[in-house]
Write an enzyme that holds these catalytic residues in place. Structure first.
Site, PDB file in Angstrom:
ATOM      1  N   LYS A 115       0.813  -1.001   0.036  1.00 51.93           N
ATOM      2  CA  LYS A 115      -0.026   0.120   0.018  1.00 51.93           C
ATOM      3  C   LYS A 115       0.792   1.132  -0.042  1.00 51.93           C
ATOM      4  O   LYS A 115       0.428   2.126  -0.569  1.00 51.93           O
ATOM      5  CB  LYS A 115      -0.937  -0.017   1.328  1.00 51.93           C
ATOM      6  CG  LYS A 115      -2.136  -1.045   1.128  1.00 51.93           C
ATOM      7  CD  LYS A 115      -3.300  -0.498   1.798  1.00 51.93           C
ATOM      8  CE  LYS A 115      -4.342  -1.584   1.612  1.00 51.93           C
ATOM      9  NZ  LYS A 115      -5.601  -1.341   2.462  1.00 51.93           N
ATOM     10  N   LYS A 197      -4.582 -11.367  -7.153  1.00 54.37           N
ATOM     11  CA  LYS A 197      -5.759 -11.759  -6.263  1.00 54.37           C
ATOM     12  C   LYS A 197      -6.909 -10.878  -7.085  1.00 54.37           C
ATOM     13  O   LYS A 197      -6.553  -9.588  -7.490  1.00 54.37           O
ATOM     14  CB  LYS A 197      -5.651 -11.572  -5.109  1.00 54.37           C
ATOM     15  CG  LYS A 197      -5.632 -10.120  -4.627  1.00 54.37           C
ATOM     16  CD  LYS A 197      -6.006 -10.076  -3.121  1.00 54.37           C
ATOM     17  CE  LYS A 197      -5.923  -8.838  -2.648  1.00 54.37           C
ATOM     18  NZ  LYS A 197      -6.413  -8.653  -1.211  1.00 54.37           N
ATOM     19  N   LYS A 200     -10.981  -5.499  -4.947  1.00 54.90           N
ATOM     20  CA  LYS A 200     -11.974  -4.761  -4.982  1.00 54.90           C
ATOM     21  C   LYS A 200     -11.403  -3.237  -5.421  1.00 54.90           C
ATOM     22  O   LYS A 200     -12.584  -2.585  -5.841  1.00 54.90           O
ATOM     23  CB  LYS A 200     -12.764  -4.650  -3.885  1.00 54.90           C
ATOM     24  CG  LYS A 200     -11.874  -4.571  -2.413  1.00 54.90           C
ATOM     25  CD  LYS A 200     -12.550  -4.171  -1.034  1.00 54.90           C
ATOM     26  CE  LYS A 200     -13.303  -5.146  -0.239  1.00 54.90           C
ATOM     27  NZ  LYS A 200     -12.607  -4.909   0.937  1.00 54.90           N
TER      28      LYS A 200
HETATM   29  P1  TYM Z   1     -10.670  -6.903   2.796  1.00 54.06           P
HETATM   30  O1  TYM Z   1     -11.805  -5.908   2.943  1.00 54.06           O
HETATM   31  O2  TYM Z   1      -9.738  -6.667   2.039  1.00 54.06           O
HETATM   32  O3  TYM Z   1     -11.460  -8.396   2.451  1.00 54.06           O
HETATM   33  C1  TYM Z   1     -12.406  -8.988   2.733  1.00 54.06           C
HETATM   34  C2  TYM Z   1     -12.421 -10.661   3.098  1.00 54.06           C
HETATM   35  O4  TYM Z   1     -12.193 -10.913   1.637  1.00 54.06           O
HETATM   36  C3  TYM Z   1     -10.932 -11.789   1.773  1.00 54.06           C
HETATM   37  N1  TYM Z   1     -10.614 -11.480   0.264  1.00 54.06           N
HETATM   38  C4  TYM Z   1     -10.371 -12.686  -0.677  1.00 54.06           C
HETATM   39  N2  TYM Z   1     -10.684 -14.028  -0.664  1.00 54.06           N
HETATM   40  C5  TYM Z   1     -10.403 -14.778  -1.666  1.00 54.06           C
HETATM   41  N3  TYM Z   1      -9.995 -14.240  -2.768  1.00 54.06           N
HETATM   42  C6  TYM Z   1      -9.896 -12.627  -2.945  1.00 54.06           C
HETATM   43  N4  TYM Z   1      -9.389 -12.289  -3.981  1.00 54.06           N
HETATM   44  C7  TYM Z   1     -10.069 -12.143  -1.753  1.00 54.06           C
HETATM   45  N5  TYM Z   1      -9.712 -10.753  -1.648  1.00 54.06           N
HETATM   46  C8  TYM Z   1     -10.312 -10.512  -0.244  1.00 54.06           C
HETATM   47  C9  TYM Z   1     -10.189 -11.225   2.839  1.00 54.06           C
HETATM   48  O5  TYM Z   1      -8.913 -12.106   3.022  1.00 54.06           O
HETATM   49  C10 TYM Z   1     -10.877 -10.753   3.683  1.00 54.06           C
HETATM   50  O6  TYM Z   1     -11.354 -11.810   4.476  1.00 54.06           O
HETATM   51  N6  TYM Z   1      -8.287  -6.110   6.819  1.00 54.06           N
HETATM   52  C11 TYM Z   1      -9.483  -6.641   6.616  1.00 54.06           C
HETATM   53  C12 TYM Z   1     -10.648  -6.097   6.966  1.00 54.06           C
HETATM   54  C13 TYM Z   1     -10.493  -6.396   8.509  1.00 54.06           C
HETATM   55  C14 TYM Z   1     -10.921  -7.667   9.226  1.00 54.06           C
HETATM   56  C15 TYM Z   1     -10.894  -7.164  10.681  1.00 54.06           C
HETATM   57  C16 TYM Z   1     -11.075  -8.996   8.929  1.00 54.06           C
HETATM   58  C17 TYM Z   1     -10.668  -5.264   9.342  1.00 54.06           C
HETATM   59  N7  TYM Z   1     -10.663  -6.040  10.834  1.00 54.06           N
HETATM   60  C18 TYM Z   1     -11.031  -8.274  11.703  1.00 54.06           C
HETATM   61  C19 TYM Z   1     -10.948  -9.828   9.784  1.00 54.06           C
HETATM   62  C20 TYM Z   1     -10.953  -9.466  11.338  1.00 54.06           C
HETATM   63  C21 TYM Z   1      -9.475  -6.487   5.034  1.00 54.06           C
HETATM   64  O7  TYM Z   1      -9.076  -5.589   4.385  1.00 54.06           O
HETATM   65  O8  TYM Z   1     -10.118  -7.274   4.149  1.00 54.06           O
END
Ligand code: TYM
Length: 332
Positions: A115, A197, A200
């Site tokens: 990032k 990957k 979003k």
């Molecule tokens: P975020 O918002 O990037 O993604 C949300 C969830 O989706 C999963 N993910 C994927 N899984 C499979 N293939 C992909 N291409 C893919 N892209 C994203 C991520 O692994 C995630 O589970 N930091 C976290 C949000 C967060 C969080 C937390 C998660 C904040 N506090 C506490 C768990 C516990 C995040 O940015 O996810």
């Protein structure tokens, strides 16, 4: 543990849109866990402030994500659903945990490095501190399991390290959380560059499926998906595009990749793309329909997230009280 039940915690950041990757890697597993645990799922709206957001759009997007949680089938009778920013204990615990986390640990995080490279003009403290806030999210609820995609593995490890460090310095205070990964679909790749990957925040919308894309768009995106030119529908490391489509099909239909592969003996990429598109369209159809209804029912959404924040806050305060006492803050 809360009472006699184990706790499941997870969250999504409200950036871009909820993709098929987020759904298959995370939310789909939350749905399967809902009946057996105390479930707590947040919209991580403090986390996403680490990159600049347009305030009006941000507010709207966060609400849209919340409606999509419900549309996916997260049930407020079974799960606590809320906005992270509505539960002030997250930021408070993050401060305390900051004092037990080393700058070196944070600056080595892969996501921080990625990032910082992407947003070189805005390498703010929040970006560095992001995993500590995430640890606070998880540890506040004495979470046992955190269902996430594989890209969050390193963040989970640091949450565990911080919990163990604190427990050793004081006395057992936090449950040490375990990451929970699905059997497959833990990393879904971009449809346009299957070595990356599915993200979003991909500027190319053809790279991802938005959970609320209409059926025509979904079909078009799969038809355009990058494959290769050898024509065989098999799962193989040197065929990332085809392997990704097989994984998506298998995960969406709850089958194994090996099983799905058998259906394509003697068939080509056109058939594969059509079948994946159809399966995804059918899986997402009820979600989109439910979403169209919910997004116009603001009153209902507000009532769910208010109640969610109240329930979450009650649990979070218990942990925070314990932490404040242990570190020696004077009781109020
Ligand atoms: P975020 O918002 O990037 O993604 C949300 C969830 O989706 C999963 N993910 C994927 N899984 C499979 N293939 C992909 N291409 C893919 N892209 C994203 C991520 O692994 C995630 O589970 N930091 C976290 C949000 C967060 C969080 C937390 C998660 C904040 N506090 C506490 C768990 C516990 C995040 O940015 O996810």
């Amino acid at each position: 543990m809360l009472g006699d039940k184990k706790v499941v915690y997870s969250a999504v950041q409200p950036t871009g849109c909820i993709t098929l990757g987020n759904f298959l890697g995370a939310i789909n597993n939350w749905l399967k866990m809902q009946d057996d645990y105390v479930n707590i799922f947040a919209i991580a709206d403090l986390h996403a402030l680490t990159v600049r957001q347009n305030p009006a759009e941000y507010r709207k997007r966060a609400m849209s994500f919340f409606a999509q949680y419900l549309a996916c089938g997260l049930d407020p009778q079974k799960s606590i659903l809320y906005f992270q920013s509505h539960v002030h204990q997250h930021a408070e615990l993050a401060w305390i945990l900051n004092c037990f986390t080393y700058v070196g640990e944070m600056s080595r995080m892969t996501q921080f490095k990625d990032k910082s490279a992407k947003h070189a003009e805005n390498i703010n403290m929040g970006l560095l501190d992001y995993p500590v806030l995430m640890a606070a999210d998880i540890l506040l609820y004495q979470s046992d399991f955190v269902p996430v995609g594989i890209d969050q593995k390193q963040h989970l490890e640091i949450s565990r390290d911080v919990a163990i460090r604190f427990n050793n310095l004081y006395s057992p205070t936090f449950t040490v959380p375990e990451p929970f990964f699905g059997k497959q679909g833990t990393k879904i790749f971009s449809l346009q560059d299957p070595t990356q990957k599915m993200s979003k925040s991909d500027p190319d919308p053809n790279g991802y499926i938005n959970l609320i894309d209409d059926p025509d768009t979904i079909v078009k995106k799969f038809r355009r998906a990058v494959t290769d030119c050898d024509g065989r529908v098999i799962y193989s490391e040197d065929k990332p595009g085809v392997s990704n489509l097989l994984t998506i099909l298998a995960t969406v239909t709850d089958r194994t990749v090996a099983d799905v592969e058998k259906d394509f003996v003697g068939k080509g990429y056109a058939e594969l793309k059509n079948e994946v598109a159809d399966a995804v369209v059918e899986r997402l159809r009820p979600i989109r329909e439910q979403y169209d209804r919910l997004i116009n029912d603001k009153e209902y959404l507000v009532s769910v997230y208010k109640e969610g924040a109240e329930s979450a806050s009650r649990i979070a305060q218990r942990t925070l009280n314990k932490v404040y006492r242990k570190v020696g803050l004077v009781e109020r």
